[in-house]
Design an enzyme around this catalytic site. Structure first.
Site, PDB file in Angstrom:
ATOM      1  N   TYR A  42       0.854  -1.181   0.000  1.00 59.11           N
ATOM      2  CA  TYR A  42       0.000   0.000   0.000  1.00 59.11           C
ATOM      3  C   TYR A  42       0.895   1.237   0.000  1.00 59.11           C
ATOM      4  O   TYR A  42       1.895   1.279  -0.692  1.00 59.11           O
ATOM      5  CB  TYR A  42      -0.997  -0.058   1.172  1.00 59.11           C
ATOM      6  N   LYS A  63      -5.873  -1.892  -0.638  1.00 58.22           N
ATOM      7  CA  LYS A  63      -6.628  -1.668   0.594  1.00 58.22           C
ATOM      8  C   LYS A  63      -7.216  -2.982   1.110  1.00 58.22           C
ATOM      9  O   LYS A  63      -7.186  -3.268   2.313  1.00 58.22           O
ATOM     10  CB  LYS A  63      -7.754  -0.677   0.318  1.00 58.22           C
ATOM     11  N   ASP A 111     -10.081   7.425  -1.858  1.00 58.14           N
ATOM     12  CA  ASP A 111      -9.380   8.336  -2.769  1.00 58.14           C
ATOM     13  C   ASP A 111     -10.287   9.012  -3.796  1.00 58.14           C
ATOM     14  O   ASP A 111      -9.916   9.183  -4.966  1.00 58.14           O
ATOM     15  CB  ASP A 111      -8.223   7.617  -3.465  1.00 58.14           C
ATOM     16  N   ASN A 167      -3.616   4.934   8.786  1.00 59.61           N
ATOM     17  CA  ASN A 167      -5.017   4.507   8.763  1.00 59.61           C
ATOM     18  C   ASN A 167      -5.170   3.000   8.889  1.00 59.61           C
ATOM     19  O   ASN A 167      -6.237   2.511   9.272  1.00 59.61           O
ATOM     20  CB  ASN A 167      -5.696   4.973   7.475  1.00 59.61           C
TER      21      ASN A 167
END
Length: 561
Positions: free
Chosen positions: A100, A173, A245, A463
């Site tokens: 990521y 993700k 995003d 996150n």
């Protein structure tokens, strides 16, 4: 949702070896090779999953660049899914930046030229009527999907609009969801909402894989979003819809329009807000201060910055401030300087935080009546907390940090922008300029900073510490939607894991224990969902329910039809 212990297959021989969900290469036992028509198709040696993972890790380390490592892992995922996740679980801290942020940004830039195998559902704005057909073609039923991650790729990780190449964001993700929280990899769908791109280099690239027109906005865009949410919610009624995003003009607007109607979550708004809030809560414990005492500067007042402000404001109100008093304690700075209520170019989500012109009219300003810059805001406000989501590298200067530290004993300084070259301040500089008093959260990982005999660990507001647990808790509880209370519960669960007594300790947990941390967050989220009456699943023991739901990378028993 629970871990699958057996799988049925009608495939055999070479077709089985080409199925990444069932293939296990040299880990097929001699008995399995006999039963599945694999005799003579594999070398004689039988290796365990651990031995395969050791070999794969050696191959991974031989890759010459981080991008090559990303591509190696993608290829491994496409041939042996379990081995891929085993490797990721065993080396999560090391590989998280590769699968990521930040390395996935490089993979996105090369996506069309490195494209080999499609993975996920590609929804085109030029075929809105085909949305349901596309999901049916993917082949999963109503009770076989727990999570979808969708992007329109307008605002990718600080690198902007990359059109259909943003599919790697959804894929990456979901990989983190599985490795960090045990979301079953066969029960997820990556989604690309291809609405075009405004990047000329893509539109003129003969190998570009997406729609060759400019980015569509307005009613047609909204129709695709409505169709996606409606169709996904109908076909997969227990699935969480994760948005990633989207551009600032759409991310918050979509979230506000649908969060009460569907099970949706936007990581850029809610996840960023929750993880930053977790660091702030832990930092306040170290500083021995209260939410109602904070004065906050947000530098970079887009989707992420205002999302962070929203989360912090909620705990201020819970601590006794009125909504108006809490809001006036935020000083949001963007490209036009401090946001003030008589500005004509404010975005709708910025308006509540714009300071009344009269409230700042008596400030001491270096540039007279022009825009009020960041240093002038800090000098006049004496903030207890400054958050950077600006992607303006070096914006938190020595002058600004020293000014904060002069008026606040333990200033909270959060330069969150990434990649590294865009960070607002280097942690080592902040430690030195504040003489070791600053409590720091960053958006990228940093090594501990030695200063006057103390090693200062730098908390990463990643996150990944929060969204996997929020997702897992929502899925396990079958919450009807993701509430503010569930987000606060997640932040508090993360803050509770922080050591506030050891000098130099980080104000956010390390990612080494990400699975355990995600489980803690998931339990807190599930319990809050039940408390608020949102949980559709009755969990007698939320801790056990979360543990049973977490998939582990292991080869299932194969049963032949």
């Amino acid at each position: 949702m629970a871990t699958t212990t057996a799988k049925t297959t009608s495939g055999a021989g070479r077709s089985l070896l080409r199925n990444p969900q069932l293939n296990r290469g040299t880990a097929f036992t001699l008995e399995e090779r006999d039963a599945l028509g694999l005799e003579g198709l594999l070398p004689a040696g039988v290796l365990s999953l651990d031995e395969q993972a050791k070999r794969s890790y050696e191959q991974y380390n031989e890759q010459p660049t981080d991008l090559a490592k990303n591509e190696f892992l993608a290829a491994l995922h496409d041939r042996d899914e379990v081995l891929y996740y085993k490797l990721l679980e065993d080396h999560l801290k090391e590989m998280l930046p590769v699968v990521y942020d930040p390395v996935v940004a490089q993979a996105i830039e090369r996506y069309s030229h490195e494209f080999q195998r499609p993975n996920g559902v590609y929804l085109s704005i030029d075929d809105i009527d085909g949305v349901e057909r596309a999901f049916h073609n993917y082949g999963l039923g109503a009770d076989e999907v727990d999570l979808l991650v969708a992007t329109d790729a307008e605002e990718i990780l600080g690198i902007g609009d990359w059109g259909a190449q943003g599919m790697d964001i959804s894929i990456g993700k979901l990989a983190v969801y599985t490795a960090a929280a045990g979301i079953h990899p066969d029960r997820v769908i990556p989604v690309m909402l291809d609405v075009g791109t405004d990047r000329e280099s893509l539109l003129n690239d003969p190998l570009y894989v997406g729609n060759r027109h400019s980015r569509v906005r307005g009613e047609r865009y909204d129709e695709l979003i409505a169709t996606y949410i409606g169709t996904a919610s109908k076909l997969f009624p227990e699935a969480l819809l994760h948005f990633e995003d989207f551009g600032p003009s759409n991310a918050r607007r979509i979230l506000e329009a649908y969060r009460g109607k569907a099970r949706i979550f936007n990581d850029d708004v809610q996840g960023t807000g929750a993880i930053t809030l977790a660091g702030v809560l832990a930092g306040m414990r170290v500083a021995k201060s209260r939410p109602s005492e904070q004065r906050v500067v947000i530098f970079g007042s887009g989707t992420a910055g205002i999302g962070i402000a929203d989360e912090i404001r909620k705990v201020m109100i819970a601590d006794g401030l009125s909504e108006e008093d809490a809001t006036r304690r935020f000083f949001c700075v963007d490209k036009q300087g401090l946001l003030v209520d008589d500005m004509k170019d404010l975005r709708d989500f910025q308006v509540p935080y714009a300071q009344p012109r009269g409230a700042v009219s008596g400030w001491s300003l270096e540039n007279g009546s022009g825009p009020i810059g960041l240093y002038e805001v800090v000098a006049n406000v004496h903030p207890t907390l400054i958050v950077g989501t600006s992607t303006v590298g070096g914006a938190f200067t020595e002058q600004i940090v020293r000014e904060m530290a002069k008026h606040v004993e333990r200033p909270l300084i959060f330069p969150l922008s990434n990649p590294t070259e865009l960070i607002e301040a280097i942690p080592a500089d902040v430690i030195k300029w504040s003489e070791g008093h600053a409590l720091i959260g960053t958006g990228t990982p940093w090594e501990p900073v030695p200063y006057k005999g103390v090693d200062y660990a730098i908390g990463q507001a990643n996150n990944a510490l929060v969204y996997p647990g929020i997702g897992l808790g929502t899925i396990v509880s079958k919450a009807s939607h993701v509430s503010d209370g569930m987000l606060l519960a997640a932040a508090e669960a993360i803050a509770s894991q922080v050591d506030v007594n050891t000098p130099g300790a980080a104000i956010l947990p390390a990612v080494e224990n990400l699975r355990a941390s995600s489980a803690t967050v998931a339990v807190a989220v599930a319990e809050k969902a039940a408390e608020e009456g949102l949980a559709q699943a009755k969990l007698a023991d939320p801790v056990q329910a979360v543990q049973e739901a977490m998939w582990q990378a292991s080869y299932p028993v194969l049963e032949v039809k």
